[in-house]
Write an enzyme that holds these catalytic residues in place. Structure first.
Site, PDB file in Angstrom:
ATOM      1  N   ASN A  87       0.840  -1.211   0.000  1.00  0.00           N
ATOM      2  CA  ASN A  87       0.000   0.000   0.000  1.00  0.00           C
ATOM      3  C   ASN A  87       0.868   1.252   0.000  1.00  0.00           C
ATOM      4  OD1 ASN A  87      -0.163  -1.181   2.873  1.00  0.00           O
ATOM      5  ND2 ASN A  87      -1.097   0.754   3.315  1.00  0.00           N
ATOM      6  N   ASP A  88       0.755   2.150   0.940  1.00  0.00           N
ATOM      7  CA  ASP A  88       1.317   3.503   0.803  1.00  0.00           C
ATOM      8  C   ASP A  88       2.794   3.548   0.400  1.00  0.00           C
ATOM      9  OD1 ASP A  88      -0.994   3.600   2.287  1.00  0.00           O
ATOM     10  OD2 ASP A  88      -0.097   4.567   4.017  1.00  0.00           O
ATOM     11  N   GLN A 118       4.576   0.363   2.169  1.00  0.00           N
ATOM     12  CA  GLN A 118       3.928  -0.517   3.134  1.00  0.00           C
ATOM     13  C   GLN A 118       3.745  -1.893   2.487  1.00  0.00           C
ATOM     14  OE1 GLN A 118       2.120   0.584   6.563  1.00  0.00           O
ATOM     15  NE2 GLN A 118       4.247   1.159   6.209  1.00  0.00           N
ATOM     16  N   SER A 143       3.132   3.962   8.069  1.00  0.00           N
ATOM     17  CA  SER A 143       3.722   4.944   7.152  1.00  0.00           C
ATOM     18  C   SER A 143       4.536   6.029   7.843  1.00  0.00           C
ATOM     19  CB  SER A 143       2.619   5.596   6.322  1.00  0.00           C
ATOM     20  OG  SER A 143       2.126   4.647   5.430  1.00  0.00           O
ATOM     21  N   ASP A 151       1.662   8.649  10.712  1.00  0.00           N
ATOM     22  CA  ASP A 151       2.217   9.057   9.418  1.00  0.00           C
ATOM     23  C   ASP A 151       3.061  10.339   9.508  1.00  0.00           C
ATOM     24  OD1 ASP A 151       0.627   6.914   8.713  1.00  0.00           O
ATOM     25  OD2 ASP A 151      -0.988   8.136   7.908  1.00  0.00           O
TER      26      ASP A 151
HETATM   27  N1  DQQ Z   1      -1.883   3.181   5.724  1.00  0.00           N
HETATM   28  C1  DQQ Z   1      -2.671   4.343   5.996  1.00  0.00           C
HETATM   29  C2  DQQ Z   1      -1.808   5.139   6.929  1.00  0.00           C
HETATM   30  C3  DQQ Z   1      -1.152   4.087   7.740  1.00  0.00           C
HETATM   31  C4  DQQ Z   1      -0.876   3.030   6.728  1.00  0.00           C
HETATM   32  C5  DQQ Z   1      -3.052   5.088   4.746  1.00  0.00           C
HETATM   33  C6  DQQ Z   1      -0.888   1.628   7.265  1.00  0.00           C
HETATM   34  O1  DQQ Z   1      -2.533   6.040   7.728  1.00  0.00           O
HETATM   35  O2  DQQ Z   1       0.035   4.519   8.355  1.00  0.00           O
HETATM   36  O3  DQQ Z   1      -3.357   4.220   3.690  1.00  0.00           O
HETATM   37  O4  DQQ Z   1      -0.521   0.710   6.263  1.00  0.00           O
END
Ligand code: DQQ
Length: 517
Positions: A61-62, A78, A123, A180
């Site tokens: 992901n991120d 991530q 993140s 984050d």
């Molecule tokens: N994904 C979210 C963030 C977090 C992360 C945003 C966790 O807020 O830190 O997609 O994988």
């Protein structure tokens, strides 16, 4: 800062990260080759993009910790070794010299058993402190802020022994989340933003200051949801829910031209504000979306070695959990966008010019009148860049069709709708599979008097990224089922449009086997 040793770090590491792709791998007695069924399945998967960055397998992901350092753009992301249910998040790592071709690197860091990030390394960002690459990220559960440092190549990471450096949200604030982080330096002080929100009020970006990175003082919110966009106002319900009180994820704050830009991700959309920064507070002047579809999320940006501000985001899937598990991979990183401020104070987003290095066979058409559907028979495929300049004329709607089957049962369309002044990405008919979730995504685009529609569309297997006149972007996912869903064409509905130019390029793959290595 006292750091734990590499040996301690490795022994504390929660997850043994394997470099093999799957447990089912076996040695073929005759050829002596390792046969890895998942690797083969991924390499053969027609929905796996050819020129977007992907993890080798499993969940992504991120984008995290984007930074240009010693000749490379470093991309952390991530990662989870399982898709659904997801495992604890780790920081995957890759680097690139041109932001087009990527090199996978070992996992940067993983949760430490018993540590403040025992349930996940979420993140965060990277920065350079006295020539030492340093990461700040959120450890869970609960959400706390942690540091790690690395060697010069950003390969060997050591977590700070004093983690967490911020162990709870500011006292007395009822926040909806606390994660984050991003860090930068102003004079002698380090400043840190943390994504958050205040219950029943709106999203917020919290600002902290520190002299030594280990001890942090909460200052105030850098920015909170503007009052007119909070839930209790009539305007809020008519617009995207920026002020719902849900937390703002992944804040990204940076100077651009003479302005400052703040991006936040919330409820599936990335919002941006352009404004000014003084007294350590941000004041917004304009507000819009980074992408109108909800399939581009958690964008982050960095400055490259040429001083360009580059944005990357997470391209989400739009198919069922079962289909993602079956595929063995999920998520992609968007194509890099170059950001600037346009004369109207809005964000200008252009595809990275270096993507042109992937151009292969080129088909060009110019000066044509279109009423109905005009096929582009000389170009087709699942790996394309299409550039269209069109004057809508009398047409109600005009644009391009991609991944179109011969009988038009499957296709995705990208068009401009004159009455609504919207760019429309329609993927609802792009797949016959019940697992594929298509939709109609819209982004506002006001063409100036005499300004033609200028579409750049990237098609990469299941990913479609649309840039319209540098101002409006839409990202879609398509999972065609038919082998002939490769066609391209131009269309105009209810009237006649004028095509000023149409250029379509086949795009070369960045790896031989869809594994981005
Ligand atoms: N994904 C979210 C963030 C977090 C992360 C945003 C966790 O807020 O830190 O997609 O994988």
């Amino acid at each position: 800062m006292a750091m734990i040793s590499r040996r301690q770090f490795i022994s504390q590491s929660a997850l043994a990260v394997t470099t093999t792709l799957s447990r089912g791998a076996r040695l073929d007695a005759q050829s002596g080759q390792v046969v890895d069924p998942l690797r083969q399945r991924l390499a053969d998967d027609p929905h796996r993009p050819q020129y977007h960055f992907l993890s080798k397998a499993n969940w992504l992901n991120d984008p995290n910790g984007l930074i240009f350092w010693k000749g490379h753009c470093h991309l952390f992301y991530q990662y989870s070794s399982t898709i659904f249910p997801q495992g604890p998040k780790c920081w995957g790592h890759a680097r690139s010299k041109d932001m087009v071709h990527w090199e996978h690197l070992p996992m940067a860091f993983t949760p430490t058993p018993g540590g403040p990030d025992k349930d996940g390394c979420w993140s965060g960002s990277t920065f350079i402190n006295n020539s030492v690459p340093t990461a700040v990220y959120t450890g869970v559960l609960p959400q706390v802020q942690c540091l790690a440092t690395s060697d010069d190549d950003m390969i060997i990471w050591r977590k700070f022994s004093g983690n967490p450096v911020v162990g709870s949200p500011p006292a007395g604030l009822a926040v909806t989340g606390f994660r984050d982080p991003s860090i930068w330096k102003e004079g002698e002080s380090w400043l840190m933003t943390v994504g958050s929100g205040f219950q029943n009020q709106g999203g917020a970006v919290l600002l902290y200051a520190s002299k030594d990175l280990a001890h942090w003082d909460y200052l105030h919110p850098l920015f909170t949801a503007p009052p007119f966009e909070r839930r209790d106002s009539a305007r809020a319900s008519a617009y995207e829910p920026i002020g719902t009180g849900d937390m703002w994820e992944c804040p990204d704050f940076f100077p651009l031209g003479r302005k400052h830009v703040l991006m936040v991700s919330t409820q599936g959309r990335v919002h941006y504000f352009v404004g000014t920064y003084s007294d350590r507070k941000f004041r917004a002047e304009t507000h819009d979306l980074i992408d109108g579809s909800g399939l581009h999320y958690a964008s982050k940006s960095f400055e490259d070695d040429r001083g360009r501000r580059i944005l990357l985001g997470w391209v989400r899937e739009a198919r069922s959990k079962a289909a993602q598990n079956l595929a063995g991979w999920s998520g992609a990183i968007s194509l890099p966008r170059v950001l600037s401020i346009d004369p109207d104070g809005a964000l200008q987003m252009d595809p990275l010019p270096e993507l042109a290095h992937l151009h292969g066979r080129h088909h060009r058409m110019g000066d044509a009148e279109v009423a109905g559907f005009l096929p582009a028979p000389h170009i087709q495929g699942f790996s394309l860049e299409i550039q269209l300049s069109m004057e809508l004329g009398s047409a109600r709607e005009g644009g391009v069709s991609v991944r179109r089957s011969l009988d038009a049962v499957e296709e995705a369309t990208i068009s401009y709708e004159a009455a609504t002044q919207n760019i429309v990405l329609a993927t609802g008919r792009s797949s016959l599979s019940p697992d594929a979730g298509g939709g109609t995504y819209r982004g506002a685009l006001k063409l100036k008097p005499g300004e033609p529609l200028g579409l750049t569309v990237f098609v990469d297997a299941s990913v479609v990224e649309v840039f319209a006149n540098g101002r409006t972007c839409l990202t879609g996912r398509i999972y065609p089922t038919r082998g002939d869903s490769l066609g391209v064409g131009i269309f105009a509905r209810e009237g006649q449009a004028h095509v000023k130019s149409f250029d379509a390029f086949e795009m070369k793959a960045i790896s031989r086997d869809r594994l981005t290595t």
